[in-house]
Design a protein around this motif. Sequence first.
Motif, PDB file in Angstrom:
ATOM      1  N   UNK A  52       1.687 -14.264 -20.277  1.00  0.00           N
ATOM      2  CA  UNK A  52       1.520 -14.359 -21.732  1.00  0.00           C
ATOM      3  C   UNK A  52       0.087 -13.976 -22.089  1.00  0.00           C
ATOM      4  N   UNK A  53      -0.139 -12.737 -22.537  1.00  0.00           N
ATOM      5  CA  UNK A  53      -1.498 -12.301 -22.871  1.00  0.00           C
ATOM      6  C   UNK A  53      -2.160 -13.133 -23.961  1.00  0.00           C
ATOM      7  N   UNK A  54      -1.362 -13.875 -24.742  1.00  0.00           N
ATOM      8  CA  UNK A  54      -1.916 -14.711 -25.805  1.00  0.00           C
ATOM      9  C   UNK A  54      -2.331 -16.095 -25.325  1.00  0.00           C
ATOM     10  N   UNK A  55      -2.124 -16.377 -24.051  1.00  0.00           N
ATOM     11  CA  UNK A  55      -2.484 -17.687 -23.520  1.00  0.00           C
ATOM     12  C   UNK A  55      -3.964 -17.962 -23.728  1.00  0.00           C
ATOM     13  N   UNK A  56      -4.260 -19.176 -24.198  1.00  0.00           N
ATOM     14  CA  UNK A  56      -5.636 -19.582 -24.482  1.00  0.00           C
ATOM     15  C   UNK A  56      -6.181 -20.360 -23.287  1.00  0.00           C
TER      16      UNK A  56
END
Length: 264
Positions: free
Chosen positions: A225-229
């Motif tokens: 998930x490239x949006x993972x923070x």
Amino acid sequence: MKLIHLSILTFSLAAISCTPSKKDKYSLANPELISYKVEQTMPHDSSAYTQGLLVHKGRIFESTGQEASWIGIVDPSTGKPDKKVILDDKYFGEGITILNNKIYQLTWQEKVGFVYDLETFELLREFKYNNEGWGLTHDGKNLIMSDGSNSLSFLDTASLTAVSKLNVTYKGVAVSSLNELEYVNGFIWANIYQKDQIAKIDAKTGEVQGFLDLSDLTYRTRLLNPDADVLNGIAWHESTKSLLVTGKLWPLIYVLKLTGSPEK
């Protein structure tokens, strides 16, 4: 409500382990690392901006921040929460802990906390504090609260005011940005905000005993998930002696086994 049974919740993931090489001198730039291996993973809601994570009597509880911050009980087979509390949008939810059949919750900059009945989730009371609210855990007697500094506050559960503070250091250097917390038999495990590290802190002295470096997990998570923070979320599973970790918007919870006992 489904209970967490770690022995059967396995998902495909290449084995990950971290066994640090022995070094003679340590510093914050070159810290002593704690060895671990990933035993398995569980799904996690990738829309959850995780602020708090814990296991209580076999159930995973989670709290989130941002708009419509919530507290929920997570289904370990799907990662989806059964939301029990949803805050008004004026509140940015932070850490939670459970003690004496109550759930305690912090908010970030609003400087107000909430206490709920564990069974009904009825709001019992509110309480105030002077600094920001970040992470929350307890030692069986007092609540332990972080505010983003290197200081942890111990709160009396009756007055919900600070009775003592603990400054956290490593080799004489302050360790700040302490975030989500988990207490395990004399030690406080703390996420270092915006770092891929979890500090293991002596709850009496404030001295960090070592760090978990989870940068490899962050890297692998962002492939999914490239949006993972950032890494955030620590829960101790007592019956299996496992440490559960996750992050904000992460699609997985990782189940870690540590080298040696985290209780020593």
